[in-house]
Design a protein around this motif. Structure first.
Motif, PDB file in Angstrom:
ATOM      1  N   GLU A  44       0.873  -1.281   0.110  1.00 39.70           N
ATOM      2  CA  GLU A  44      -0.163   0.059   0.144  1.00 39.70           C
ATOM      3  C   GLU A  44       0.862   1.230   0.009  1.00 39.70           C
ATOM      4  N   GLU A  45       0.348   2.339  -0.355  1.00 40.59           N
ATOM      5  CA  GLU A  45       1.087   3.791  -0.134  1.00 40.59           C
ATOM      6  C   GLU A  45       1.029   4.060   1.210  1.00 40.59           C
ATOM      7  N   TRP A  46       2.393   4.275   2.011  1.00 39.44           N
ATOM      8  CA  TRP A  46       2.539   4.803   3.167  1.00 39.44           C
ATOM      9  C   TRP A  46       2.737   6.275   3.055  1.00 39.44           C
ATOM     10  N   ILE A  47       1.874   7.053   3.881  1.00 41.39           N
ATOM     11  CA  ILE A  47       2.213   8.413   3.888  1.00 41.39           C
ATOM     12  C   ILE A  47       2.909   8.686   5.250  1.00 41.39           C
ATOM     13  N   PHE A  48       3.932   9.495   5.007  1.00 41.19           N
ATOM     14  CA  PHE A  48       4.824  10.342   6.311  1.00 41.19           C
ATOM     15  C   PHE A  48       4.709  11.650   6.083  1.00 41.19           C
ATOM     16  N   HIS A  49       5.222  12.248   7.074  1.00 40.72           N
ATOM     17  CA  HIS A  49       5.752  13.710   7.037  1.00 40.72           C
ATOM     18  C   HIS A  49       6.974  13.504   7.738  1.00 40.72           C
ATOM     19  N   ALA A  50       7.955  13.962   6.574  1.00 45.53           N
ATOM     20  CA  ALA A  50       9.397  13.856   6.745  1.00 45.53           C
ATOM     21  C   ALA A  50       9.696  12.271   7.019  1.00 45.53           C
ATOM     22  N   GLU A 107       5.654  16.385   4.063  1.00 44.10           N
ATOM     23  CA  GLU A 107       6.862  17.416   4.131  1.00 44.10           C
ATOM     24  C   GLU A 107       7.459  17.896   2.779  1.00 44.10           C
ATOM     25  N   LEU A 108       7.868  16.713   2.182  1.00 43.56           N
ATOM     26  CA  LEU A 108       8.583  16.877   0.906  1.00 43.56           C
ATOM     27  C   LEU A 108       7.668  17.544  -0.206  1.00 43.56           C
ATOM     28  N   GLY A 109       6.433  16.998   0.097  1.00 42.33           N
ATOM     29  CA  GLY A 109       5.658  17.643  -0.985  1.00 42.33           C
ATOM     30  C   GLY A 109       5.415  19.112  -0.908  1.00 42.33           C
ATOM     31  N   ALA A 110       5.357  19.585   0.438  1.00 46.44           N
ATOM     32  CA  ALA A 110       4.999  21.031   0.836  1.00 46.44           C
ATOM     33  C   ALA A 110       6.471  21.657   0.146  1.00 46.44           C
ATOM     34  N   ARG A 111       7.598  21.063   0.063  1.00 46.32           N
ATOM     35  CA  ARG A 111       8.866  21.925  -0.235  1.00 46.32           C
ATOM     36  C   ARG A 111       8.514  21.932  -1.644  1.00 46.32           C
ATOM     37  N   ARG A 140       6.169  27.384   4.945  1.00 47.59           N
ATOM     38  CA  ARG A 140       6.513  26.679   6.133  1.00 47.59           C
ATOM     39  C   ARG A 140       6.169  25.082   5.938  1.00 47.59           C
ATOM     40  N   VAL A 141       7.108  24.438   6.278  1.00 49.49           N
ATOM     41  CA  VAL A 141       6.783  22.775   5.890  1.00 49.49           C
ATOM     42  C   VAL A 141       6.671  21.907   7.058  1.00 49.49           C
ATOM     43  N   GLY A 142       6.720  22.364   8.434  1.00 53.35           N
ATOM     44  CA  GLY A 142       6.634  21.618   9.547  1.00 53.35           C
ATOM     45  C   GLY A 142       5.076  21.125   9.316  1.00 53.35           C
TER      46      GLY A 142
END
Length: 434
Positions: free
Chosen positions: A109-115, A137-141, A147-149
């Motif tokens: 499955e796709e795993w969703i992370f932030h950083a 997080e990387l998507g926000a960059r 701000r990417v927090g």
């Protein structure tokens, strides 16, 4: 196990009269608005959770909490998972052990992370290893968000204020306070909605393919090899002079590291770097004198005094002293020195940097994400014999640049290098600011 998602605070009547753009963000808080959260710390509970996760649908949002700054290891002390149709699950990794059975269920499955880069290593230690990821997080960059927090991105895209008061907590604490657990649950409960909102933003900017390349590169990035002489990173080392002083630092650092590993405590909590430097600078002649130093502090500065004194004595007695320059590496000299050491490389570097900066601004991508800064430095220092987009691209590819980065930056770098070659290099002594 609570599967309740966060409950936003309702708008007040006064708020509802404001234009949408002026209304305050909804607030997700770690309080009674959220249901009780339990930690799964038995194999029986773990297997029951696997079946519930199997019955859910869609991607897996996942997060891990460590005890950085408190423990020596970087292991996960809490793993949080959320899936639509299943709910949220908080696991105690030291109690569970291997998560291989869960990995078999969710691996594809796709795993969703932030950083994701912060969590992949500790998840792999317990046999959790995804095959594809989405990193908010990387998507926000890549989307050019200022701000990417996690808290900032959630507020920007979901209109929810996410409190982050426990981000630096000691997650090896047992039992974990309920407020911490709710905080941890909220981190993953919001990630699936955040992923969907982020996808829309990236699609509107025509950056989906770029993001997917970056996600894949994060997933497949190899761990850095250990530094050959990690003690050289001791803060304040540059203030000391002589090989003998370096030898004393090395012995104290290695003694501290061995003890920190033994008791699983962050080395700096046992004996701060400043205490190591202070001891070497004072050069005490007796153990009692070492113990009497006011600036020799730390949790273990006195309880392990014999250990530190023995390290100092080894440092004084050894003939195997470290070199002043350190081990040879492939690290380049700092660009500020290039104008004297390699003026042609300096000219190439200075010609390409502003062009990449302009491109990054036009694409609304941070310049360090457009191209890793070290990649530009290396190709400017060791330029291909043929300076064109193809050969510059090959040089960048060998360094690990992604194809989308090469596609955008190689022609610009090649043009900048050609232009720099047509101009006379700056003479030594001119302005070398970069």
């Amino acid at each position: 196990m609570s599967s309740a998602a966060q409950t936003p605070t309702p708008e007040s009547p006064a708020d509802s009269l404001l234009p949408e753009s002026q209304r305050p963000a909804r607030v997700a808080t770690a309080d009674d608005d959220h249901g009780h959260v339990d930690v799964i710390d038995t194999r029986e509970g773990y297997f029951a959770a696997i079946e519930q996760i199997r019955a859910g649908h869609g991607p897996i949002s996942i997060d891990a909490e460590r005890a950085s700054g408190y423990r020596y290891s970087q292991r996960a002390y809490l793993i949080q998972i959320f899936r639509r149709g299943s709910g949220v699950f908080l696991f105690d990794p030291p109690a569970i052990g291997s998560f291989s059975e869960l990995n078999d269920v969710i691996r594809d499955e796709e795993w969703i992370f932030h950083a994701a880069s912060q969590d992949l290593a500790c998840l792999r230690e317990v046999d959790l290893d995804p095959t594809r990821i989405f990193d908010t997080e990387l998507g926000a960059r890549i989307a050019g968000m200022p701000r990417v927090g996690l808290g900032a991105v959630v507020e920007e895209l979901l209109g929810i204020h996410l409190a982050k008061e426990h981000s630096a907590a000691d997650w090896s604490t047992r039992p974990l306070p309920q407020s911490w657990l709710v905080y941890a649950a909220l981190d993953v409960e919001l990630l699936v909605d955040l992923r969907d909102a982020m996808y829309v933003v990236l699609a509107e900017q025509e950056k989906i393919e770029i993001a997917e390349e970056e996600f894949d590169a994060t997933l497949r990035k190899e761990s850095k090899p250990p530094r050959p002489e990690p003690w050289r990173r001791t803060s304040g080392l540059s203030t000391l002079r002589g090989q003998r002083a370096l030898g004393l630092v090395r012995e104290l650092w290695e003694a501290r590291d061995a003890y920190a590993r033994e008791v699983d405590t962050a080395p700096g909590r046992l004996l701060p770097d400043a205490s190591i430097i202070a001891a070497v600078r004072a050069n005490p002649t007796t153990k009692r004198e070492l113990g009497g130093q006011k600036d020799f502090v730390g949790r273990a500065s006195r309880t392990e005094l014999a250990r530190w004194w023995a390290a100092l004595e080894r440092g004084r007695a050894t003939s195997d002293l470290p070199s002043l320059r350190g081990p040879s590496t492939d690290q380049l000299p700092p660009p500020r020195s290039w104008i004297d050491r390699a003026p042609e490389a300096d000219a190439r570097y200075k010609a390409a940097r502003p062009k990449l900066q302009n491109m990054a601004e036009a694409m609304s991508i941070p310049v360090e994400n457009l191209l890793t800064p070290d990649h530009l430095r290396r190709v400017a220092w060791d330029v291909p014999e043929v300076v064109d987009a193809e050969h510059i691209g090959e040089a960048l590819r060998r360094q690990g640049a992604r194809e989308w980065q090469i596609r955008f930056t190689a022609p610009v770098i090649a043009q900048a290098f050609v232009e720099a070659g047509q101009s006379s290099p700056e003479t030594p002594g001119s302005d070398s600011s970069v």
